[in-house]
Design a protein around this motif. Structure first.
Motif, PDB file in Angstrom:
ATOM      1  N   TYR A  42       0.847  -1.586   0.092  1.00 24.08           N
ATOM      2  CA  TYR A  42       0.296  -0.058   0.235  1.00 24.08           C
ATOM      3  C   TYR A  42       1.013   1.347  -0.107  1.00 24.08           C
ATOM      4  O   TYR A  42       1.564   1.083   0.896  1.00 24.08           O
ATOM      5  N   GLY A  43       0.546   1.938  -0.999  1.00 23.92           N
ATOM      6  CA  GLY A  43       1.631   2.866  -1.130  1.00 23.92           C
ATOM      7  C   GLY A  43       3.683   2.832  -1.602  1.00 23.92           C
ATOM      8  O   GLY A  43       4.046   3.686  -1.195  1.00 23.92           O
ATOM      9  N   LEU A  44       3.933   1.857  -1.588  1.00 23.98           N
ATOM     10  CA  LEU A  44       5.097   0.947  -1.937  1.00 23.98           C
ATOM     11  C   LEU A  44       5.677   2.332  -3.363  1.00 23.98           C
ATOM     12  O   LEU A  44       5.599   2.711  -4.181  1.00 23.98           O
ATOM     13  N   PRO A  45       6.665   3.287  -2.006  1.00 20.76           N
ATOM     14  CA  PRO A  45       7.368   3.628  -3.107  1.00 20.76           C
ATOM     15  C   PRO A  45       8.052   2.658  -4.281  1.00 20.76           C
ATOM     16  O   PRO A  45       8.238   1.930  -4.618  1.00 20.76           O
ATOM     17  N   PRO A  46       7.724   3.150  -5.741  1.00 20.86           N
ATOM     18  CA  PRO A  46       7.848   2.893  -7.135  1.00 20.86           C
ATOM     19  C   PRO A  46       9.562   2.539  -6.943  1.00 20.86           C
ATOM     20  O   PRO A  46      10.306   1.940  -7.058  1.00 20.86           O
ATOM     21  N   MET A  47      10.587   3.277  -6.569  1.00 20.86           N
ATOM     22  CA  MET A  47      11.919   3.286  -6.831  1.00 20.86           C
ATOM     23  C   MET A  47      12.702   2.374  -5.516  1.00 20.86           C
ATOM     24  O   MET A  47      13.848   1.711  -5.527  1.00 20.86           O
ATOM     25  N   LEU A  48      12.151   1.772  -4.190  1.00 17.26           N
ATOM     26  CA  LEU A  48      12.041   1.360  -3.440  1.00 17.26           C
ATOM     27  C   LEU A  48      11.986  -0.098  -3.867  1.00 17.26           C
ATOM     28  O   LEU A  48      11.978  -1.320  -3.229  1.00 17.26           O
TER      29      LEU A  48
END
Lengths: 565, 413
Positions: B230-236
């Protein structure tokens, strides 16, 4: 069955990480004579000869013997001349016999380079591994090649006589390259070969194609007979487009026929007739359109779609009969194609007589077969001819002027005195009108379209003036479609359908190597449907095209042409 | 004249090949795997020796944690692997793991599983934010570890992983699927063969549309509560794409500038990461002086992990969800339109279709083979951090409106 396997590749306990320097082969496993040999790892340790020019030679010092089955996986790089194995060589890897894969196919050579046996037609791809094997018995050898699974036979020679002396001296296995980068792994000497001699080895079933051969193959396919009786032909490779042309047939103004079965996943298949042996000219009865649920089409090469029916008429793994006929209708050359059920009697689709031009109808040519994006089988064809008929009427297309060109059949006219509103008044099989002066590449193309009962049609955009290349945003009674002018259905939406008398706005968008379409209601604002961008070859990026209209099966009107770069 | 059916006696054969046998038997246990072919085989039809290069007597006892993605690997098919135990916090997933891997023993948590003395290595397929903590837990209990991507989510975790791996001397591998996609294997070979030429610019991308629908709900929520996605930053979650440059060239990404795009979606307002982006684009320089553009998008009408490599001598395009076909276009050569299959590199039982471009079986076998051969796996910790850390720094760059930032190097000293 018991067999003994000796000496696989050995590898020191080294780490193989991309980007790190490769490791030279340990001399107790591979003695380098020529070339730049290194060890690399890609799951397995792999010996790589990295020099693209000159001779590469390395001796597998742990393998030694005379009789048995010598084998090794060989993975040729791109553009090289040859790579393979050496057997019956001396301790330095000199002399002996060389079995190599390369520009001349699979070839067994003597040390002086003279070919002892070859299979020039063995298909192979760069960077794909093949298992090469030489079977040595006193006084004779034979060779074979397998796919990367090590079991599927690709090619096989008969026994080849050798002198007893030549096969008696124990020696090592060597790996070699000639002007080629290549990789090698899994070399071994086994007691038994991986396959006995079989009557239906792929090279014995492969179509005899090439200069002077009865057949010509165009494109990258793998055409083989399905049995030793050479009655049924199958294109086995999932490749873009491939054709096999039977040079021994020849004729014009005659009938042509074959049976066809399209394998699941293929984009289409069909019968070429009156074609040249390069598949550049001639006619084509094609099962295309929607994959596995498409329509019969008639093309004039190179891929000028002259007629196409409705979808849902051919399916995978189903036997059909394709029938084609050409005739002269006065001065007009015509062709007719039919799709029939396997009984050869029940007609599923019939193009009727289509104007293909006098030249195409009267040009003497061959019978052939074509596949696209998959595999198909063809049989039940002969070189026999049947006469074409002669009729006396011909359709005429008026000159619209104002920079417009028409192609195909049907009857175009202006619906208004200002020559703004274009009207199709016939029931064409495929009528095209192109405006020579509205040109462009990327951008948004648009027109308004109002179909009559039974009509399919719409906007043509980025079209070539011969109508062979470009795209069409079409409304049909079955739904909305984005098609290539080659007849390929690129996208469709059955929720929006042509309704007689209703006005629509159609747009086509060309974005570098992607195209898309939208369909709006008459207000030009209410979006009824749009397709996602569909990739097309990037050669499209620089191709100039024009705007136009396409109409099939009924009357329709087109107007309000726009192109916004 | 004897035909091929008249067999050479084993005694005759061993005599001619005697020197090879002696040398082979003198090699220690690590290398003995490569001489496993010096045995009598009885199967019919005979298969090529390369299919089973490892000593079948060497078995790695694995514990598998995580019954979602963790159930999609081929541990039970690897001839050198035994699934000793499985674990998941959820009973249903635990039971599923037992069923897939035909394993009797199950633990309620990773923390209990790592206490099992009969386990040599642990396969961690837990939620991404837990990876670093779980890997450290596994290594600290003396077990080798393979873990799903990404390796970690902060630079502090990256440092902790490096210190723990180097202190314990155990094996770590990141299960980056892109590494063993056939196109990536081919690109690695083309790079090695210098086919691309000197210049190389790579466009690497991972598109996973989470805009709407059941998949979004399933990934974002479990029993009504937000998951780690949920809301994971793409670059992570960058490694599916960075692998296409790092895993092909072996280079390191050295500097990054990144920008992101988001909207007013509530997910971007209340997520645990304070992440305002759906889609992120980063531009990296590399240790070889080259350029890599990396896209990770969660809200886009496209899908899949792919790359295209542009060299001054050749270009290569992976197939794309929009219809771009596979093609390699080398200078002066006919284009290559058939991507090779590499399944033959696997032991025969593992040559099965698997996820992410058939890469799962390769990842499974590479980890097991590395342990049997006592070598580093292809995607070891240093490669893993080289694929993961650029995303962490890219996220920071995006928070700073695209400021170019240096990427720390976590390679071995």
């Amino acid at each position: 069955m018991t067999r003994v396997v000796v000496a696989l590749i050995a590898l020191p306990a080294l780490s193989f990480v991309p980007g790190t320097e490769a490791v030279e082969p340990p001399t107790d496993m591979l003695t380098v004579r020529d070339g730049q040999w290194t060890w690399r790892r890609e799951v397995l340790p792999i010996a790589r000869q990295g020099s693209a020019s000159g001779e590469g030679l390395a001796v597998c010092t742990r393998l030694h013997g005379a009789r048995g089955a010598w084998r090794c996986y060989v993975e040729p790089g791109i553009g090289g001349t040859e790579a393979g194995i050496v057997v019956l060589a001396d301790e330095a890897g000199s002399g002996g016999l060389r079995l190599g894969l390369g520009a001349e196919g699979l070839t067994l050579r003597r040390a002086d380079g003279k070919a002892v046996w070859s299979d020039e037609g063995m298909p192979w791809y760069p960077y794909q591994a093949y298992l090469l094997e030489v079977v040595v018995e006193p006084g004779r050898v034979r060779v074979q090649a397998f796919e990367s699974d090590g079991r599927s036979l690709s090619s096989q020679s008969p026994w080849l006589a050798m002198t007893r002396a030549a096969t008696a001296r124990p020696g090592p296995l060597a790996l070699y390259t000639r002007d080629a980068i290549a990789r090698f792994f899994g070399w071994e000497l086994a007691e038994a070969p991986l396959s006995p001699i079989v009557p239906d080895a792929p090279n014995k079933l492969r179509l005899a194609a090439g200069p002077g051969a009865p057949w010509a193959v165009v494109g990258p396919g793998r055409w083989t007979w399905t049995g030793t009786d050479h009655q049924r032909l199958r294109q086995r490779a999932t490749v873009e487009r491939s054709s096999a042309i039977w040079r021994e047939t020849r004729g014009a103004l005659r009938s042509w026929e074959c049976r066809v079965l399209v394998r699941p996943g293929a984009g289409g298949a069909g019968m070429l007739f009156q074609c040249d042996d390069k598949a550049e000219q001639g006619l084509l009865a094609w099962l295309g359109g929607e994959f596995g649920n498409g329509t019969l089409l008639l093309y004039r090469l190179p891929l000028d779609a002259l007629w196409g029916g409705e979808s849902g008429n051919w399916h995978y793994d189903t036997e059909y009969v394709l029938r084609a006929e050409t005739r002269l209708n006065g001065e007009v050359g015509e062709a007719r194609v039919q799709l029939l059920q396997a009984d050869g009697q029940t007609v599923i689709q019939d193009s009727g007589w289509v104007n293909v031009g006098r030249e195409a109808a009267t040009r003497e040519g061959h019978l052939g077969f074509m596949t696209w994006l998959g595999t198909a089988e063809f049989w039940g064809f002969t070189g026999d001819t049947g006469p074409g008929a002669v009729v006396t009427t011909a359709s005429a297309v008026p000159d619209l002027g104002q920079g417009w060109t028409t192609l195909g059949d049907g009857a175009w006219e202006w619906a208004d005195k200002d020559a703004v509103r274009l009207r199709q008044t016939g029931t064409p099989q495929r009528a095209l009108a192109l405006h020579n002066e509205t040109r462009g590449i990327a951008g948004t193309w648009r027109c308004r379209y109002r179909p009559d009962t039974g009509s399919s049609g719409g906007l043509v955009f980025q079209a070539s003036l011969d109508g062979r290349e470009g795209f069409a945003a079409l409304l049909t009674p079955e739904g909305l479609r984005l098609e290539g002018l080659d007849g390929r259905v690129m996208w469709q939406d059955r929720s929006v359908r042509a309704e007689p008398g209703r006005e629509f706005v159609l747009t086509g968008e060309v974005m570098t190597d992607r195209v898309a379409m939208r369909c709006y209601a008459a207000d030009g604002q209410t979006l009824l449907s749009e397709c996602p961008a569909v990739y097309v070859p990037d050669t499209n990026n620089r191709r100039q095209g024009v705007i136009g209209a396409l109409c099939r099966g009924g009357r329709a009107e087109f107007w309000d042409w726009q192109y916004t770069p | 004249m004897p035909s091929e059916e008249s067999r050479i006696t084993r005694r005759d054969f061993l005599r001619t090949a005697g020197s090879a046998m002696v040398s082979a038997l003198a090699v220690g246990p690590t290398l003995s795997a490569w001489f496993a072919g010096t045995s009598v085989r009885a199967q019919e039809p005979p298969g090529p020796a390369a299919a089973t290069p490892l000593d079948p007597g060497r078995k790695v006892r694995v514990g598998v944690v995580g019954g979602g993605f963790g159930a999609a690997f081929q541990w039970h098919l690897d001839p050198n692997c035994i699934v000793q135990a499985v674990s998941d916090l959820r009973p249903d997933r635990r039971a599923y793991l037992q069923q897939v891997y035909r394993c009797d023993k199950a633990y309620e948590s990773l923390e209990k599983l790592v206490l099992d003395p009969d386990i040599d290595a642990v396969a961690v397929f837990t939620g991404a934010p837990d990876h670093a903590r779980h890997v450290v837990e596994v290594l600290n209990h003396g077990k080798h570890c393979i873990c799903a991507v990404p390796a970690c989510m902060t630079l502090e975790e990256a440092q902790l992983l490096k210190e723990t791996k180097e202190r314990t001397g155990l094996t770590y591998m990141m299960a980056e699927t892109s590494y063993y996609r056939p196109e990536c294997i081919l690109a690695r070979q083309l790079w090695e063969d210098r086919l691309f030429g000197e210049f190389l610019y790579s466009e690497v991308e991972y598109y996973h549309n989470l805009s709407v629908g059941a998949e979004r709900e399933a990934l974002f929520f479990y029993e009504g509560k937000p998951t780690w996605r949920y809301g994971l930053p793409p670059m992570l979650y960058p490694t599916h794409s960075t692998c296409f440059h790092v895993g092909v060239t072996g280079e390191r990404l050295t500097k990054v500038s990144c920008v992101g795009w988001g909207d007013d979606d509530p997910v971007l307002k209340d997520n645990a990461y304070r992440n305002p982006f759906w889609n992120m684009v980063s531009l990296c320089t590399t240790s070889g002086g080259r350029i890599c553009r990396n896209n990770v998008f969660w809200r886009v009408n496209a899908g899949g992990e792919r790359a295209q490599w542009f060299g001054n001598k050749a270009t290569m395009y992976m197939p794309g969800s929009g219809g771009q076909p596979f093609i390699v276009q080398p200078e002066g050569q006919a284009p290559m339109t058939v991507c090779p299959s590499y399944l033959h590199l696997l032991p025969e039982p593992m040559r099965v279709p698997s996820g992410h471009g058939d890469s799962h079986a390769f990842l499974t076998h590479e980890f097991i083979a590395a342990l049997v051969e006592e070598r580093a796996p292809a995607v070891d910790l240093y490669e893993a951090l080289a694929m993961t850390v650029p995303g962490i720094v890219a996220m920071e760059s995006a928070r700073r409106d695209g400021e170019q930032l240096p990427i720390p190097n976590f390679d071995a000293a």
